[in-house]
Design an enzyme around this catalytic site. Structure first.
Site, short mmCIF file in Angstrom:
data_model
loop_
_atom_site.label_atom_id
_atom_site.label_comp_id
_atom_site.label_asym_id
_atom_site.label_seq_id
_atom_site.Cartn_x
_atom_site.Cartn_y
_atom_site.Cartn_z
N THR A 1 0.86 -1.18 0.00
CA THR A 1 0.00 0.00 0.00
C THR A 1 0.90 1.24 0.00
OG1 THR A 1 -1.66 -1.22 1.23
CG2 THR A 1 -1.84 1.19 1.27
N GLU B 1 -5.87 -10.18 7.47
CA GLU B 1 -5.14 -11.17 8.25
C GLU B 1 -6.15 -12.05 8.99
OE1 GLU B 1 -2.03 -9.34 10.64
OE2 GLU B 1 -1.39 -8.16 8.91
N LYS C 1 -7.13 2.05 -2.60
CA LYS C 1 -6.73 1.22 -1.46
C LYS C 1 -6.84 2.01 -0.16
CE LYS C 1 -5.17 -1.93 1.10
NZ LYS C 1 -6.03 -3.02 1.48
N ASN D 1 -9.57 1.38 3.03
CA ASN D 1 -9.21 1.20 4.44
C ASN D 1 -9.81 2.30 5.31
OD1 ASN D 1 -7.96 -1.22 4.25
ND2 ASN D 1 -5.88 -0.42 4.19
N ASN E 1 -19.31 1.49 16.49
CA ASN E 1 -18.92 1.59 17.90
C ASN E 1 -19.53 2.84 18.56
OD1 ASN E 1 -17.52 -0.76 17.71
ND2 ASN E 1 -15.52 0.20 17.42
N GLY F 1 -27.94 18.68 3.99
CA GLY F 1 -28.72 19.72 4.67
C GLY F 1 -30.15 19.22 4.81
N CYS G 1 -33.87 17.24 8.24
CA CYS G 1 -33.69 16.03 9.08
C CYS G 1 -32.24 15.77 9.49
CB CYS G 1 -34.22 14.81 8.35
SG CYS G 1 -35.98 14.90 8.07
N LYS H 1 -32.31 19.98 -1.81
CA LYS H 1 -32.05 18.99 -2.86
C LYS H 1 -33.08 19.14 -3.97
CE LYS H 1 -34.52 15.08 -0.86
NZ LYS H 1 -34.46 13.75 -0.33
N ARG I 1 -35.06 24.77 4.54
CA ARG I 1 -34.51 24.70 5.90
C ARG I 1 -33.15 24.00 5.91
NH1 ARG I 1 -39.27 21.81 8.82
NH2 ARG I 1 -39.42 20.95 6.72
#
Ligand SMILES: NC(=O)c1ccc[n+]([C@@H]2O[C@H](COP(=O)([O-])OP(=O)(O)OC[C@H]3O[C@@H](n4cnc5c(N)ncnc54)[C@H](O)[C@@H]3O)[C@@H](O)[C@H]2O)c1
Length: 472
Positions: free
Chosen positions: A158, A195, A244, A248, A259, A299, A302, A358, A365
């Site tokens: 890499t 791995e 690459k 990652n 998490n 934007g 929501c 959009k 808003r």
């Protein structure tokens, strides 16, 4: 330069394949023809590649500067710990197709194709330490000088974007006295193995990606990997290098996301696994290409509101969410990036195509385009706005209040037609995508005008004016 093209499912091309059966129990694999391959660097990537390529019927010479690794392989042992690697290494060394050496020149002389798999660790300042790979390039270049045969060098380590073309290729050319892409080939082929499951990943990669400086080199790699049940995609070297790193980064982002959602869910006594299981069950908007095209800031009514609420819950529960808390700040940077692109031109007359958050709505808003307009007005730019969805008289409630608070005199900026907006403008900021508007833009723009594209205009190559993408 080769351009991105999908070469289709590899097995389609396997008509003339040869089956190499192993005398010593290694799984027989189908390959087009046995090749002579050298592998530089016998760590996780190199050792797995050596074993799998030899298993597939190729003759492989492994090269490493670490005598312990070489001795282990000579003794039919793997220098790394991986599921299935010990047995496979024993079988392929027994087959007689594998040898190892510390002599790079010898390995180059005996082979037609080399994989470079040496380490590229982090330097103290976070940059990549390219010492090993650049030093090796000198050796490979010197060996190329002594070869008549066309040799292909495939970088699998890499490396940061630009390394192959700006650093490795020039070293190879200088040391060999030969021309890259003509006398020898160079490819970059990112490695996607993980791995722990690297033999399985070697056999079932998400896809095989190759960036190359000539078709002959790419063809060599294609012949090696076309038997895999994954697509073989060709792109340019810089894209392959960047890909690459992007992959990652994306994996790290996904782990961190899960998490952080886990921590905030736990703080509310909510089952984090159930939340993330259901997040992943949506294959249309969540686990899909949706929202993954470079474009303009998010934007609307929501995303910003709910992100603020979620990070606020975390704060109240003493949970730190560094990534989720940084999203609105990153979004603001993207808006500033658009404004800076315009202001660096001085104080141009700006036309904005689109104002709502959009295409297909008049919801203003938290529209990033409203924030751009507000900033440009504040900087003294003359502004004209055309958005066919937005009519001041129809804006009501929170939508109306938002615009009154941010652009109180919007009425005087809104144009009744796209011509009225484009005519006097130096710069046209395109934040809306509709085929009729794309056609009108194409017909109306003039060579001295600049279009800044926020929406990936499909007809950008046909615009007879200057063009810049917001981040492409
Ligand atoms: N480990 C992975 O899962 C993985 C996955 C994808 C990509 N990569 C990338 O592949 C590259 C190799 O990773 P790795 O984990 O196999 O590294 P590693 O550190 O396990 O192995 C690198 C090997 O290169 C050898 N080496 C150094 N200089 C050499 C030279 N001049 N000639 C010959 N050998 C030399 C070292 O002795 C070592 O055995 C890195 O750039 C890494 O980022 C790794």
């Amino acid at each position: 330069m080769l351009t991105t093209k999908d070469l289709g499912v590899a097995n389609e091309e396997l008509g003339s394949g040869t089956v190499f059966a192993d005398e010593n129990g290694a799984r027989p694999h189908t390959v087009v023809a046995s090749k002579r391959i050298s592998i530089f660097g016998l760590g996780y990537v190199g050792a797995v590649s050596l074993a799998c390529l030899a298993r597939d019927g190729h003759r492989v010479i492994g090269v490493d500067i670490d005598p312990v690794k070489l001795e282990l392989i000579r003794n039919r042992k793997s220098p790394i710990l991986e599921e299935g690697i010990q047995e496979l290494m024993r079988d392929v060394v027994n087959s007689g197709r594998v040898s190892v050496t510390a002599d790079a020149a010898e390995a180059m002389r005996e082979t037609e194709l080399s994989f470079v798999c040496v380490g590229t660790p982090s330097a103290a300042n976070g940059s990549q330490d390219l010492t090993a790979i650049l030093r090796l390039a000198e050796q490979i270049g010197a060996a190329l000088a002594l070869k008549d045969e066309f040799h292909t060098v495939v970088i699998r380590s890499t490396v940061q974007p630009g390394t192959v073309e700006d650093q490795i290729e020039p070293i190879l050319e200088r040391a060999s006295g030969k021309k890259a892409g003509v006398d020898f080939g160079v490819c970059f082929q990112p490695e996607f193995l993980r791995e722990g499951s690297s033999i399985r990943d070697y056999d079932h990669p998400p896809y095989t990606i190759v960036g190359g400086n000539c078709e002959a080199a790419v063809q060599k790699v294609r012949e090696l990997f076309q038997h895999l049940d994954s697509r073989f995609l060709v792109t340019n070297i810089r894209v392959a290098e960047t890909l690459k790193m992007a992959c990652n980064a994306f994996h790290a982002l996904k782990i961190t996301f899960a998490n952080e959602i886990g921590r905030v869910s736990q703080s509310m006594g909510i089952d984090a696994h159930e939340v993330m299981r259901l997040v992943c069950a949506d294959k249309r908007l969540n686990i899909s290409p949706a929202y993954l095209k470079p474009g303009f800031a998010f934007g609307g009514s929501c995303l910003p509101k709910d992100l603020r609420a979620l990070t606020n819950i975390a704060k109240q529960n003493d949970i730190v969410l560094p990534m989720l808390s940084s999203l609105l700040a990153s979004n603001r940077v993207h808006i500033d990036h658009a404004v800076d692109k315009i202001l660096k031109l001085g104080r141009p007359k700006v036309g904005m195509l689109g104002l709502s958050f959009k295409t297909g709505t008049d919801d203003l808003r938290e529209s990033p385009l409203v924030l751009v307009a507000k900033r440009l007005l504040g900087e003294g730019c003359e502004l004209r706005i055309f958005d066919p969805e937005v009519q001041l008289s129809r804006l009501l409630g929170a939508n109306r209040s938002y615009i009154d608070a941010n652009i109180p005199h919007l009425g005087s900026l809104l144009c009744g037609s796209i011509d009225e907006m484009i005519g006097p403008s130096d710069v046209i900021l395109v934040g809306l995508q509709q085929s009729a508007l794309n056609d009108a833009l194409q017909a109306l723009v003039r060579p001295e005008q600049l279009v800044i594209d926020l929406v990936n205009l499909p007809n950008r190559d046909l615009l007879r004016c200057r063009y810049e993408g917001i981040c492409w």
